[in-house]
Scaffold this active site. Sequence first.
Site, PDB file in Angstrom:
ATOM      1  N   GLY A   1       0.828  -1.197   0.000  1.00 56.69           N
ATOM      2  CA  GLY A   1       0.000   0.000   0.000  1.00 56.69           C
ATOM      3  C   GLY A   1       0.859   1.242   0.000  1.00 56.69           C
ATOM      4  O   GLY A   1       0.622   2.199  -0.738  1.00 56.69           O
ATOM      5  N   ALA A   2       1.907   1.208   0.844  1.00 56.75           N
ATOM      6  CA  ALA A   2       2.849   2.328   0.934  1.00 56.75           C
ATOM      7  C   ALA A   2       4.099   1.834   1.656  1.00 56.75           C
ATOM      8  O   ALA A   2       4.110   0.753   2.255  1.00 56.75           O
ATOM      9  CB  ALA A   2       2.229   3.507   1.680  1.00 56.75           C
ATOM     10  N   MET A   3       5.154   2.641   1.598  1.00 52.48           N
ATOM     11  CA  MET A   3       6.423   2.277   2.233  1.00 52.48           C
ATOM     12  C   MET A   3       7.029   3.503   2.876  1.00 52.48           C
ATOM     13  O   MET A   3       7.190   4.545   2.240  1.00 52.48           O
ATOM     14  CB  MET A   3       7.389   1.689   1.189  1.00 52.48           C
ATOM     15  CG  MET A   3       8.774   1.389   1.728  1.00 52.48           C
ATOM     16  SD  MET A   3       8.724   0.150   3.051  1.00 52.48           S
ATOM     17  CE  MET A   3      10.143   0.655   4.007  1.00 52.48           C
ATOM     18  N   GLU A   4       7.419   3.357   4.176  1.00 51.20           N
ATOM     19  CA  GLU A   4       7.817   4.483   5.010  1.00 51.20           C
ATOM     20  C   GLU A   4       9.267   4.922   4.841  1.00 51.20           C
ATOM     21  O   GLU A   4       9.947   5.245   5.818  1.00 51.20           O
ATOM     22  CB  GLU A   4       7.563   4.137   6.476  1.00 51.20           C
ATOM     23  CG  GLU A   4       8.429   3.016   7.060  1.00 51.20           C
ATOM     24  CD  GLU A   4       7.827   1.630   6.945  1.00 51.20           C
ATOM     25  OE1 GLU A   4       8.270   0.727   7.678  1.00 51.20           O
ATOM     26  OE2 GLU A   4       6.911   1.443   6.123  1.00 51.20           O
ATOM     27  N   ASN A   5       9.772   4.964   3.607  1.00 49.58           N
ATOM     28  CA  ASN A   5      11.124   5.472   3.403  1.00 49.58           C
ATOM     29  C   ASN A   5      11.249   6.838   4.072  1.00 49.58           C
ATOM     30  O   ASN A   5      10.415   7.722   3.873  1.00 49.58           O
ATOM     31  CB  ASN A   5      11.430   5.604   1.911  1.00 49.58           C
ATOM     32  CG  ASN A   5      11.053   4.366   1.134  1.00 49.58           C
ATOM     33  OD1 ASN A   5      11.528   3.275   1.391  1.00 49.58           O
ATOM     34  ND2 ASN A   5      10.159   4.550   0.169  1.00 49.58           N
TER      35      ASN A   5
ATOM     36  N   HIS B   1      -0.436   6.448   8.957  1.00 48.28           N
ATOM     37  CA  HIS B   1       0.354   5.269   9.339  1.00 48.28           C
ATOM     38  C   HIS B   1       1.810   5.438   8.919  1.00 48.28           C
ATOM     39  O   HIS B   1       2.732   5.225   9.718  1.00 48.28           O
ATOM     40  CB  HIS B   1      -0.259   4.030   8.680  1.00 48.28           C
ATOM     41  CG  HIS B   1       0.516   2.766   8.895  1.00 48.28           C
ATOM     42  ND1 HIS B   1       0.130   1.787   9.782  1.00 48.28           N
ATOM     43  CD2 HIS B   1       1.660   2.300   8.317  1.00 48.28           C
ATOM     44  CE1 HIS B   1       0.994   0.792   9.755  1.00 48.28           C
ATOM     45  NE2 HIS B   1       1.940   1.080   8.862  1.00 48.28           N
ATOM     46  N   GLU B   2       2.023   5.832   7.671  1.00 47.40           N
ATOM     47  CA  GLU B   2       3.407   5.968   7.170  1.00 47.40           C
ATOM     48  C   GLU B   2       4.140   7.116   7.864  1.00 47.40           C
ATOM     49  O   GLU B   2       5.342   7.011   8.144  1.00 47.40           O
ATOM     50  CB  GLU B   2       3.400   6.185   5.653  1.00 47.40           C
ATOM     51  CG  GLU B   2       2.729   5.090   4.848  1.00 47.40           C
ATOM     52  CD  GLU B   2       3.271   3.702   5.144  1.00 47.40           C
ATOM     53  OE1 GLU B   2       4.484   3.569   5.421  1.00 47.40           O
ATOM     54  OE2 GLU B   2       2.477   2.745   5.102  1.00 47.40           O
TER      55      GLU B   2
ATOM     56  N   HIS C   1       5.526   6.171  11.158  1.00 46.10           N
ATOM     57  CA  HIS C   1       6.790   5.436  11.018  1.00 46.10           C
ATOM     58  C   HIS C   1       8.003   6.363  10.960  1.00 46.10           C
ATOM     59  O   HIS C   1       9.128   5.915  11.221  1.00 46.10           O
ATOM     60  CB  HIS C   1       6.763   4.597   9.739  1.00 46.10           C
ATOM     61  CG  HIS C   1       6.145   3.251   9.892  1.00 46.10           C
ATOM     62  ND1 HIS C   1       6.510   2.356  10.871  1.00 46.10           N
ATOM     63  CD2 HIS C   1       5.187   2.623   9.147  1.00 46.10           C
ATOM     64  CE1 HIS C   1       5.811   1.240  10.729  1.00 46.10           C
ATOM     65  NE2 HIS C   1       4.993   1.378   9.707  1.00 46.10           N
TER      66      HIS C   1
ATOM     67  N   GLU D   1       4.838  -2.196  13.192  1.00 46.65           N
ATOM     68  CA  GLU D   1       3.636  -1.979  12.393  1.00 46.65           C
ATOM     69  C   GLU D   1       2.396  -1.720  13.251  1.00 46.65           C
ATOM     70  O   GLU D   1       1.569  -0.870  12.919  1.00 46.65           O
ATOM     71  CB  GLU D   1       3.403  -3.179  11.478  1.00 46.65           C
ATOM     72  CG  GLU D   1       4.449  -3.338  10.382  1.00 46.65           C
ATOM     73  CD  GLU D   1       4.508  -2.148   9.435  1.00 46.65           C
ATOM     74  OE1 GLU D   1       3.479  -1.452   9.266  1.00 46.65           O
ATOM     75  OE2 GLU D   1       5.591  -1.905   8.861  1.00 46.65           O
TER      76      GLU D   1
END
Length: 373
Positions: free
Chosen positions: A269-273, A305-306, A309, A328
Amino acid sequence: MTENNRVILPSTVIPSNYEITLTPNLEDFTFKGHVVIKATTKSQTSEVVLNAAELEIEKSIATISDNPSFNTDILLDPENETLTIKLDTNVEENTPLILDIKFTGILNDRLLGFYRSKYTDPDGNEKYLATTQFEATDARRAFPCWDEPERKATFDVTLIIPNDLTALSNMDIKKEHNIDNEYKSVTFNTTPIMSTYLLAFVVGDLACIERKSQHGTLMRIWATKGNESQGEFALDTSIKLLDFYNSYFGIPFPLPKLDHIAIPDFAAGAMENWGAITYREVALLVDPQNTSASTKQTVAAIISHEMAHMWFGDLVTMKWWNDLWLNESFASWMGDKAVDAVFPEWEMWTQFLTSDTASAFSLDGLSNSHPIE
């Protein structure tokens, strides 16, 4: 599985900085790479073992302390995804090392590592961009590294790209200059100390909308050119969320900018880079004429959410993947808390009871339920 089958790198050498230069080719879907790694020995050793996967190593040079540099022998282990660099002597504890490695790789189509993403522009033309997805263990497909969450270091990224494209990474741009009529070099400022799985870079025909937060952080919503106007809801929401998180955590967001980037082909869905969050397009972009209220809630929840993080996961990171559940679950709980503060009319905690709590009890009641650890 995380305990019994994992391959852990030796702790004899620890990295402190990576200077990475990558040149992606969006015509033949390859890339050239050069990484200079500063490291220190933690015990006596005659070799350095790090991660590498699906890379061709062209040259490896080592420098031990202030001694002259020398070419090294290397051993690639495809099964364990490791690269062993043989040093020509036993190196004592607390000795500085510099590893200089040139390599090539593939911009794959498997949505992991450094990969290509295909899309159609507003004029109907087929185009590609290059992007990354490194969690959990795929930074090693972009450059040789200690690809474990505990092995944090700083990163200096340079991308050599066509003049008409845009390059993004975790940090803001330090310098940019044309190399010739076709290519330019884009160098980003040094990152804070961070894990390899949180590094990111994106190259493509991109456009953004932007605004600064009350604390001066530059917030940008990026999309393929022509779609950036659909980022207005995400921009407004992320600005409000950043103000909430800065106040709640009592630790201001430590980077100068925060990019939210819509990727056409994206597995999660997404990535917390850190500083460069990547999303599926449907998880970030909102068409104000056609998007439902429930979809806007979903977009806000994913962004929240991201962004949670950025502190819990990025600033503070688990030692190994068996604690990913805490990473998570806290981001999910904190994400709902922040959305509830920004959009109280949505009654997020009432929705939490019906959508999350009941399903958790149902799973916990199964005969195969087991402790998290």
